[in-house]
Design a protein around this motif. Sequence first.
Motif, mmCIF file in Angstrom:
data_model
loop_
_atom_site.group_PDB
_atom_site.id
_atom_site.type_symbol
_atom_site.label_atom_id
_atom_site.label_comp_id
_atom_site.label_asym_id
_atom_site.label_seq_id
_atom_site.Cartn_x
_atom_site.Cartn_y
_atom_site.Cartn_z
ATOM 1 N N ILE A 134 7.622 41.328 -6.875
ATOM 2 C CA ILE A 134 8.805 41.203 -6.171
ATOM 3 C C ILE A 134 8.150 40.853 -5.101
ATOM 4 O O ILE A 134 7.764 42.853 -4.585
ATOM 5 C CB ILE A 134 10.572 41.933 -6.485
ATOM 6 N N GLY A 135 8.494 40.469 -4.084
ATOM 7 C CA GLY A 135 7.995 40.750 -3.253
ATOM 8 C C GLY A 135 9.127 40.158 -1.586
ATOM 9 O O GLY A 135 9.711 39.327 -2.351
ATOM 10 N N LYS A 136 8.898 40.365 -0.537
ATOM 11 C CA LYS A 136 9.567 39.549 0.569
ATOM 12 C C LYS A 136 8.211 38.455 1.515
ATOM 13 O O LYS A 136 7.487 39.545 2.061
ATOM 14 C CB LYS A 136 10.196 40.720 1.521
ATOM 15 N N THR A 137 9.331 37.684 1.632
ATOM 16 C CA THR A 137 8.430 36.234 2.289
ATOM 17 C C THR A 137 9.010 35.853 3.564
ATOM 18 O O THR A 137 9.989 36.358 3.819
ATOM 19 C CB THR A 137 7.970 35.643 1.450
ATOM 20 N N ALA A 190 -2.911 41.125 1.641
ATOM 21 C CA ALA A 190 -3.522 40.997 3.073
ATOM 22 C C ALA A 190 -4.184 39.689 3.238
ATOM 23 O O ALA A 190 -4.174 39.197 4.611
ATOM 24 C CB ALA A 190 -4.516 42.131 2.215
ATOM 25 N N GLU A 191 -4.105 39.070 2.418
ATOM 26 C CA GLU A 191 -4.775 37.440 2.809
ATOM 27 C C GLU A 191 -3.290 36.717 3.935
ATOM 28 O O GLU A 191 -3.658 35.557 4.143
ATOM 29 C CB GLU A 191 -5.419 36.646 1.547
ATOM 30 N N ASP A 192 -2.334 36.678 3.099
ATOM 31 C CA ASP A 192 -1.235 35.398 3.514
ATOM 32 C C ASP A 192 -0.163 36.640 4.862
ATOM 33 O O ASP A 192 0.490 37.613 4.162
ATOM 34 C CB ASP A 192 -0.398 35.496 1.762
ATOM 35 N N GLU A 193 0.088 35.249 5.308
ATOM 36 C CA GLU A 193 0.606 36.152 6.749
ATOM 37 C C GLU A 193 2.016 35.954 6.619
ATOM 38 O O GLU A 193 2.795 36.362 7.010
ATOM 39 C CB GLU A 193 -0.459 35.523 8.067
ATOM 40 N N ASN A 194 2.282 35.264 5.063
ATOM 41 C CA ASN A 194 4.042 34.456 5.059
ATOM 42 C C ASN A 194 4.665 36.085 4.457
ATOM 43 O O ASN A 194 5.671 35.877 4.245
ATOM 44 C CB ASN A 194 3.746 33.248 4.122
ATOM 45 N N ILE A 195 3.296 36.775 4.114
ATOM 46 C CA ILE A 195 4.138 37.741 2.870
ATOM 47 C C ILE A 195 4.371 39.045 3.738
ATOM 48 O O ILE A 195 4.254 39.722 5.185
ATOM 49 C CB ILE A 195 3.120 38.739 1.519
ATOM 50 N N VAL A 196 5.866 39.844 4.171
ATOM 51 C CA VAL A 196 6.349 40.404 5.257
ATOM 52 C C VAL A 196 6.100 41.809 4.267
ATOM 53 O O VAL A 196 6.916 42.884 4.977
ATOM 54 C CB VAL A 196 7.432 40.118 5.615
ATOM 55 N N ASP A 197 6.697 42.622 3.186
ATOM 56 C CA ASP A 197 6.939 43.613 2.313
ATOM 57 C C ASP A 197 6.551 43.224 1.196
ATOM 58 O O ASP A 197 7.001 41.815 0.292
ATOM 59 C CB ASP A 197 8.360 43.893 2.573
ATOM 60 N N GLY A 198 5.565 44.066 0.636
ATOM 61 C CA GLY A 198 4.940 43.756 -1.266
ATOM 62 C C GLY A 198 3.588 42.483 -0.889
ATOM 63 O O GLY A 198 2.998 43.047 0.098
ATOM 64 N N PRO A 199 3.942 42.446 -2.085
ATOM 65 C CA PRO A 199 4.626 42.170 -3.423
ATOM 66 C C PRO A 199 3.977 43.456 -3.981
ATOM 67 O O PRO A 199 2.917 44.064 -4.299
ATOM 68 C CB PRO A 199 4.260 41.377 -4.109
ATOM 69 N N TRP A 212 8.620 29.982 -2.300
ATOM 70 C CA TRP A 212 7.823 29.286 -2.775
ATOM 71 C C TRP A 212 6.935 29.339 -2.909
ATOM 72 O O TRP A 212 5.267 28.891 -4.458
ATOM 73 C CB TRP A 212 7.922 27.799 -3.066
ATOM 74 N N GLY A 213 5.862 28.609 -1.809
ATOM 75 C CA GLY A 213 4.566 28.696 -1.976
ATOM 76 C C GLY A 213 3.916 30.487 -1.763
ATOM 77 O O GLY A 213 2.781 30.392 -2.441
ATOM 78 N N VAL A 214 4.393 31.774 -1.665
ATOM 79 C CA VAL A 214 4.101 32.697 -2.066
ATOM 80 C C VAL A 214 4.007 32.835 -3.913
ATOM 81 O O VAL A 214 3.397 33.603 -4.410
ATOM 82 C CB VAL A 214 4.661 33.725 -1.456
ATOM 83 N N GLU A 215 4.743 32.587 -4.041
ATOM 84 C CA GLU A 215 5.285 32.035 -5.708
ATOM 85 C C GLU A 215 3.671 31.737 -6.310
ATOM 86 O O GLU A 215 3.641 32.410 -6.811
ATOM 87 C CB GLU A 215 6.823 32.523 -6.012
ATOM 88 N N ARG A 216 3.845 31.220 -5.851
ATOM 89 C CA ARG A 216 2.811 29.899 -6.886
ATOM 90 C C ARG A 216 1.563 30.517 -6.169
ATOM 91 O O ARG A 216 0.321 30.728 -7.509
ATOM 92 C CB ARG A 216 2.819 28.483 -6.065
#
Length: 291
Positions: free
Chosen positions: A248-251, A221-230, A257-261
């Motif tokens: 697992i998610g899609k960005t 909900a906070e990160d707009e770079n995430i397009v599906d999931g996680p 890499w930024g989403v994983e961190r």
Amino acid sequence: MDFILGVNGVTEVTDRIYDFDWTGLLITIGLSILQIIAIYIAFLIVKGFGNKVLHRAFSKYSERNSISAARAQTLESLAKNIFSYVLIFIFFVTILQIFGIEVTAILAGAGIIGLAVGFGAQGLVSDVVTGFFILLEKQIDVGDYVTAGSYSGIVEAVGLRTTQIRSFDGTLNFLPNREITSLSNHSRGNMRALVDIGISYDDDIDLAITVLQQVCDKVAAEDENIVDGPNVIGVQTLGASDVVIRVIGKTKNMEQWGVERKLRKALKEALDQNGIEIPYPHQVYIEKKEQ
């Protein structure tokens, strides 16, 4: 056999040296140098002007045909390379003509020599053919993250002979096109963000999955770079000292890499707040006392 020059011979040679038109020679050399400098300045002016024209042309082409900026940049880079090669050829031909060298004879001889050289330039021909099909099939564009051969990185230039790939450590790799036997383009579509996190065997797996999913929903909900999931997939493996749970998610492209961190940090904090232990190696020292 020794050669002895008599007094009359020395005098004759000296007279010839003094009689030689040194002034005319120096004037001819000076004029030739000035011509070369003028041609070189003209070469730089034409090259700069031509590059600007090409840049404007491809900018308009990109806007008119709605192609990607990376694709337009790739074609622009190739056009500038070809334009530079043509100018360099014209520059050297003009220089040869200044010195009175017959260019047509050289070109005719080059055609014959080219047949012989062609057998030794098969690699160059292979580079050009492969590069042509890479561009024709739109396999890569400037700015793409790719893996080609033994190199991974960002494409900086695509030419008919070589492809330039910048590794993430800053190294610029020049890869001959014929060596691109397999190519992976990581910049065509959304990317996967994957995080594995382990918990101890003593903790409640269902509780851990619930906590982790709540964190995933909050981060999404906070990160707009995430397009599906996680999403928490479940238990991935049973390790020697931990139960590994996979997320697992899609960005968006190049944002994985930024989403994983961000996920690792948030998941670790959530597990600590709920008293769920992340196992780490322990060492036990046994001291034996002498009796």
